[in-house]
Scaffold this active site. Structure first.
Site, PDB file in Angstrom:
ATOM      1  N   HIS A   1      -0.428  -0.292  -9.873  1.00 48.30           N
ATOM      2  CA  HIS A   1      -1.268  -1.086  -8.958  1.00 48.30           C
ATOM      3  C   HIS A   1      -1.865  -2.292  -9.685  1.00 48.30           C
ATOM      4  O   HIS A   1      -3.081  -2.518  -9.680  1.00 48.30           O
ATOM      5  CB  HIS A   1      -2.380  -0.235  -8.355  1.00 48.30           C
ATOM      6  CG  HIS A   1      -2.843  -0.740  -7.018  1.00 48.30           C
ATOM      7  ND1 HIS A   1      -3.161   0.085  -5.977  1.00 48.30           N
ATOM      8  CD2 HIS A   1      -3.036  -2.004  -6.549  1.00 48.30           C
ATOM      9  CE1 HIS A   1      -3.547  -0.629  -4.934  1.00 48.30           C
ATOM     10  NE2 HIS A   1      -3.480  -1.904  -5.257  1.00 48.30           N
TER      11      HIS A   1
ATOM     12  N   ARG B   1       0.840  -1.193   0.000  1.00 46.50           N
ATOM     13  CA  ARG B   1       0.000   0.000   0.000  1.00 46.50           C
ATOM     14  C   ARG B   1       0.875   1.243   0.000  1.00 46.50           C
ATOM     15  O   ARG B   1       1.911   1.297   0.664  1.00 46.50           O
ATOM     16  CB  ARG B   1      -0.922   0.037   1.235  1.00 46.50           C
ATOM     17  CG  ARG B   1      -2.146  -0.855   1.133  1.00 46.50           C
ATOM     18  CD  ARG B   1      -3.133  -0.330   0.093  1.00 46.50           C
ATOM     19  NE  ARG B   1      -4.337  -1.141  -0.001  1.00 46.50           N
ATOM     20  CZ  ARG B   1      -4.504  -2.186  -0.794  1.00 46.50           C
ATOM     21  NH1 ARG B   1      -3.504  -2.580  -1.579  1.00 46.50           N
ATOM     22  NH2 ARG B   1      -5.645  -2.834  -0.838  1.00 46.50           N
TER      23      ARG B   1
ATOM     24  N   GLU C   1      -2.989   7.731  -5.891  1.00 45.86           N
ATOM     25  CA  GLU C   1      -3.024   6.984  -7.152  1.00 45.86           C
ATOM     26  C   GLU C   1      -4.067   7.583  -8.082  1.00 45.86           C
ATOM     27  O   GLU C   1      -5.173   7.895  -7.633  1.00 45.86           O
ATOM     28  CB  GLU C   1      -3.319   5.502  -6.877  1.00 45.86           C
ATOM     29  CG  GLU C   1      -2.218   4.826  -6.091  1.00 45.86           C
ATOM     30  CD  GLU C   1      -2.449   3.328  -5.890  1.00 45.86           C
ATOM     31  OE1 GLU C   1      -3.476   2.796  -6.376  1.00 45.86           O
ATOM     32  OE2 GLU C   1      -1.607   2.686  -5.251  1.00 45.86           O
TER      33      GLU C   1
END
Length: 325
Positions: A285, A237, A266
């Site tokens: 991601h 994370r 993000e």
């Protein structure tokens, strides 16, 4: 079985065919929404018993406003967008799917590690520029004489540890959530140490822990402990690694390089100072993804909702409740 209302608060997948098939077979109707804010969730979620949820915030306000809500199942492992304390207080069961992409994430961390340690990206770019000179990659170190530190030795961290152990690496581990003793028995090749020892000893440090126990775990002081020849990998994370400190570490050569599949914000902003470093690798991601993992995630989310609505024990509770439908 009585009819219960299931709402998919938000999901950017191309198809809902899997969820539809599983819910329809159980006689459960559902609606697919596109909620972005907590106000969207409150407005669209009226009367719902179950939410299938990707990114939309599930806050105290949401749960106070939706008294019929009893279950939230997240598309994924993390529950950063859910107020767990409020959920428990309001009697809302929160579930995730922690095991759908275990090997995908571990494989991605391994791929990033090898790309860094073998200088794959650096050398590929050099060849594309017309430079055929392996000495530009120096130094490269033998993996069988490398120590890999794994922060977080849950499902994914252990899978990653097994993969690097197969390369001949020595593996040491630290778990922020279970600092004294992990929640389960670990393979014999993972030696548990303290965080400072792990950082100072490791040639590669790979992060595999949840954000709630590790925000800013790797900051300036921790980066200064690492070897100048060491690499840092984060597929867990954003927010676990302080990005300002990491930029400084790369600029001043405290470490040899870093790779990340996640960012605190993000998408990673195009003006992020991290992107100016050739020794920083970043992917969007995607570590969780394979065709098989994507299908497994959708199936398990829908199956968890069905179990709950049938009064069965859920498989992946995040908070502990005595409530049953």
């Amino acid at each position: 079985m009585a009819e219960h209302k299931v709402i998919i608060t938000d999901c950017d997948h191309e198809s809902m065919e899997i969820e539809s098939r599983i819910l329809d077979a159980a006689g459960i109707s559902f609606a697919h929404k596109a909620c972005l804010s907590e106000d969207d969730v409150v407005s669209e979620g009226q009367g719902a018993t179950v939410f299938l949820n990707q990114y939309a915030p599930i806050t105290d306000k949401v749960m106070r406003s939706l008294p019929d809500l009893k279950l939230v199942v997240r598309y994924g492992v993390g529950v950063n967008n859910v107020d767990l304390e409020a959920a428990t207080r309001h009697g809302v069961q929160i579930c995730n799917v922690p095991d759908y992409g275990t090997h995908e994430v571990a494989d991605h961390a391994l791929a990033l590690m090898l790309a860094l340690t073998r200088k794959i990206v650096l050398m590929n770019e050099a060849v594309h520029r017309g430079e055929w000179n392996y000495t530009k990659s120096i130094p490269i170190f033998r993996h069988s004489e490398t120590t890999v530190g794994v922060i977080g030795v849950g499902r994914i961290g252990t899978a990653f540890a097994n993969k690097v152990h197969a390369l001949g690496c020595q593996v040491i581990g630290y778990d922020p959530k279970h600092r004294e003793k992990p929640s389960r028995t670990l393979p014999a090749h993972i030696q548990l140490v303290g965080l400072e020892e792990l950082l100072a000893t490791s040639d590669v440090v790979s992060i595999h822990c949840p954000l709630d126990t590790a925000r800013n775990l790797i900051d300036e002081a921790e980066l200064r402990l690492m070897k100048q020849t060491a690499y840092l990998i984060n597929v867990s994370r954003g927010g676990i690694v302080n990005e300002t400190a990491l930029d400084l570490a790369l600029e001043q050569g405290w470490i040899a390089g870093a790779a990340a599949d996640v960012a605190e914000v993000e998408p990673l902003p195009s003006d992020s100072p991290l992107l100016r470093h050739s020794q920083f690798l970043c992917t969007p991601h995607m570590a969780w993804y394979s065709e098989q993992a994507a299908l497994e995630l959708k199936r398990k989310v829908a199956e968890e909702a069905v179990r709950f609505l049938r009064g069965e024990q859920v498989h992946y509770p995040v908070n502990q409740l005595s409530y049953k439908i």
